[in-house]
Design an enzyme around this catalytic site. Sequence first.
Site, PDB file in Angstrom:
ATOM      1  N   ASP A 198       0.905  -1.145   0.000  1.00  0.00           N
ATOM      2  CA  ASP A 198       0.000   0.000   0.000  1.00  0.00           C
ATOM      3  C   ASP A 198       0.941   1.191   0.000  1.00  0.00           C
ATOM      4  OD1 ASP A 198      -1.463   2.245   0.732  1.00  0.00           O
ATOM      5  OD2 ASP A 198      -3.005   1.002   1.632  1.00  0.00           O
ATOM      6  N   HIS A 199       1.136   1.815  -1.165  1.00  0.00           N
ATOM      7  CA  HIS A 199       2.240   2.766  -1.256  1.00  0.00           C
ATOM      8  C   HIS A 199       2.053   3.982  -0.352  1.00  0.00           C
ATOM      9  CE1 HIS A 199      -0.299   4.926  -4.182  1.00  0.00           C
ATOM     10  NE2 HIS A 199       0.481   5.972  -3.990  1.00  0.00           N
ATOM     11  N   HIS A 261      -5.755   2.734   0.925  1.00  0.00           N
ATOM     12  CA  HIS A 261      -5.077   3.952   1.403  1.00  0.00           C
ATOM     13  C   HIS A 261      -5.860   4.639   2.541  1.00  0.00           C
ATOM     14  CE1 HIS A 261      -2.793   3.170  -2.092  1.00  0.00           C
ATOM     15  NE2 HIS A 261      -3.448   3.910  -2.947  1.00  0.00           N
ATOM     16  N   LYS A 359     -11.919  11.206  -8.201  1.00  0.00           N
ATOM     17  CA  LYS A 359     -11.140  11.659  -9.361  1.00  0.00           C
ATOM     18  C   LYS A 359     -11.826  12.901  -9.922  1.00  0.00           C
ATOM     19  CE  LYS A 359      -8.672   7.675 -10.077  1.00  0.00           C
ATOM     20  NZ  LYS A 359      -7.220   7.657  -9.823  1.00  0.00           N
TER      21      LYS A 359
HETATM   22  C1  BG6 Z   1      -3.272   4.332  -6.556  1.00  0.00           C
HETATM   23  C2  BG6 Z   1      -4.622   4.306  -7.216  1.00  0.00           C
HETATM   24  O1  BG6 Z   1      -3.200   3.358  -5.560  1.00  0.00           O
HETATM   25  O2  BG6 Z   1      -3.043   5.609  -5.998  1.00  0.00           O
HETATM   26  C3  BG6 Z   1      -4.748   5.398  -8.253  1.00  0.00           C
HETATM   27  O3  BG6 Z   1      -4.812   3.044  -7.841  1.00  0.00           O
HETATM   28  C4  BG6 Z   1      -4.361   6.741  -7.664  1.00  0.00           C
HETATM   29  O4  BG6 Z   1      -6.067   5.454  -8.771  1.00  0.00           O
HETATM   30  C5  BG6 Z   1      -3.022   6.649  -6.947  1.00  0.00           C
HETATM   31  O5  BG6 Z   1      -4.289   7.674  -8.709  1.00  0.00           O
HETATM   32  C6  BG6 Z   1      -2.683   7.948  -6.243  1.00  0.00           C
HETATM   33  O6  BG6 Z   1      -1.419   7.871  -5.663  1.00  0.00           O
HETATM   34  P1  BG6 Z   1      -0.694   9.174  -5.160  1.00  0.00           P
HETATM   35  O7  BG6 Z   1       0.542   8.679  -4.482  1.00  0.00           O
HETATM   36  O8  BG6 Z   1      -0.422  10.020  -6.366  1.00  0.00           O
HETATM   37  O9  BG6 Z   1      -1.638   9.855  -4.219  1.00  0.00           O
END
Ligand code: BG6
Length: 506
Positions: A198-199, A261, A359
């Site tokens: 989960d980045h 997230h 979005k």
């Molecule tokens: C991803 C989603 O996990 O996170 C995307 O699949 C989203 O839809 C993205 O755009 C957003 O990541 P960040 O780090 O730019 O907030």
Amino acid sequence: MSRNPLRDARDRRLPRVPDPCALVVFGVTGDLARKKLIPAVYDLGNRGLLPPGFVLLGFARRDWGDGDFEAVAREAAEKGARTEFRQDVWQRIADSIKFLPGSFDDDAAFDKLAQTLRDLEASHGIAGNAAFYLSVPPAMFPVVLEQMKRTGMADNDASGGWRRVVVEKPFGHDLESARELNALVDEVFTPADVFRIDHYLGKETVQNLMALRFANALFEPLWNSHQIDSVQITMAEDVGIGSRAGFYDSAGAARDVLQNHLLQLLALTAMEEPVSFDAESIRTEKLKALRSIVLPKDLGSYAVRGQYEQGWLAGARVPGYLEEKDVPAGSTTETYAAVRLDLDNRRWAGVPFYLRTGKRLPRRVTEIAVVFKRPPHLPFSATDTEELGANQLVVRVQPDEGITLRFGSKVPGSSMEVRDVSMDFLYGEAFTESSPEAYERLLLDVLLGDKTLFPDHEEVELSWKVIDPLEEFWTGTTPARYRAGEWGPRAADEMLARDGRQWRRP
Ligand code: BG6
């Protein structure tokens, strides 16, 4: 033997370099690999954090040789890296780049991959160490895992090296499929070697939530239902779905962002203090927080989903979701989701957590706003406090990373007028150190075998327990419309108004 605590502390801060190893990326021609993974590999190389003998092995359905892949990877690194592009750093990585063409159901290609890995052990001294990154559509996870099982690629070999797998989110598309996937992953890898990404957990500001709460005496006495009125967690994006319709239309905002997230942000905001900062102690507290989540009984009033229509953003006309490339006609997938969640425990009883994501909202911002209760009594005239809102502590995850405290202050002049002001901490001003990009941090942790920042299977399953009833409730319904460039559908504002509150305008 006497120990020197100061030296120990300093040693812990020194960056560790992983063992010699191979990183195998499945789906290496995809968006994620080009935009995040390859730049992260380059940044690690530039910071001296790649081990000698490191090999980057790409696998995808393209008729490419090593040289073609190297050229694409170089462009990706030049475009996406955080650190300066240097030819000597790139050359070291380029020398160990390999590409294997094949589709995921191609047995011969996987046999060849297994053989290549065995050969590399001898030629690059990687001693059996390999991390496999599944940067592939979720539907392909089982196929790739089965191939790894069949070829024995995932087995720790006689040389005693490690084999780890990294699985991108979403992990499953509901509780049942997540359990099936967990069972399959556990058949192929030992649970300790499974890294679910989960980045958001790799973001500096998200980790700082724990520092803010547990390294300071100031906030903890306020962090409960006696002082806090509500919490708002927002992840807004101005972009649309880009070229990801294939994935996005089968997922929607709740599965794409809320399930992972936003619930992780909620868990870190709400959890109790862990006994230490090791992976197990943090996991224990996050699990307790996730387990205490209750969905509103009245989902009709407290869960909203929406879909963007064409509109204006940054001065340009943008298409609606249904006009985006490859979106099926009449799709009812949501691009916006908002929900009220409550936590059934002593600390948070009666404090709603409002979560929203979407979005094509007016701007890109992720933040956690802790809204405090109003003073029980205001010894000012009503007109003097017209512009006084509730005190707020806002953790800005991105952009403009930092923290803002909003509170009332006397307006200069002869009257006792009180107005909201902000006190700001900005990462960019307070620190000279640069922070690694989330994927760089997480990739390094995978190669080091540190699982602190990776949700485990129970966290994933508990999150689906929150999302499944929502998805079920929404089945067969049509999302409310909102115009691109607006803050979501009107129903989301009505949801908070019902509770006498309103969304922050970040
Ligand atoms: C991803 C989603 O996990 O996170 C995307 O699949 C989203 O839809 C993205 O755009 C957003 O990541 P960040 O780090 O730019 O907030």
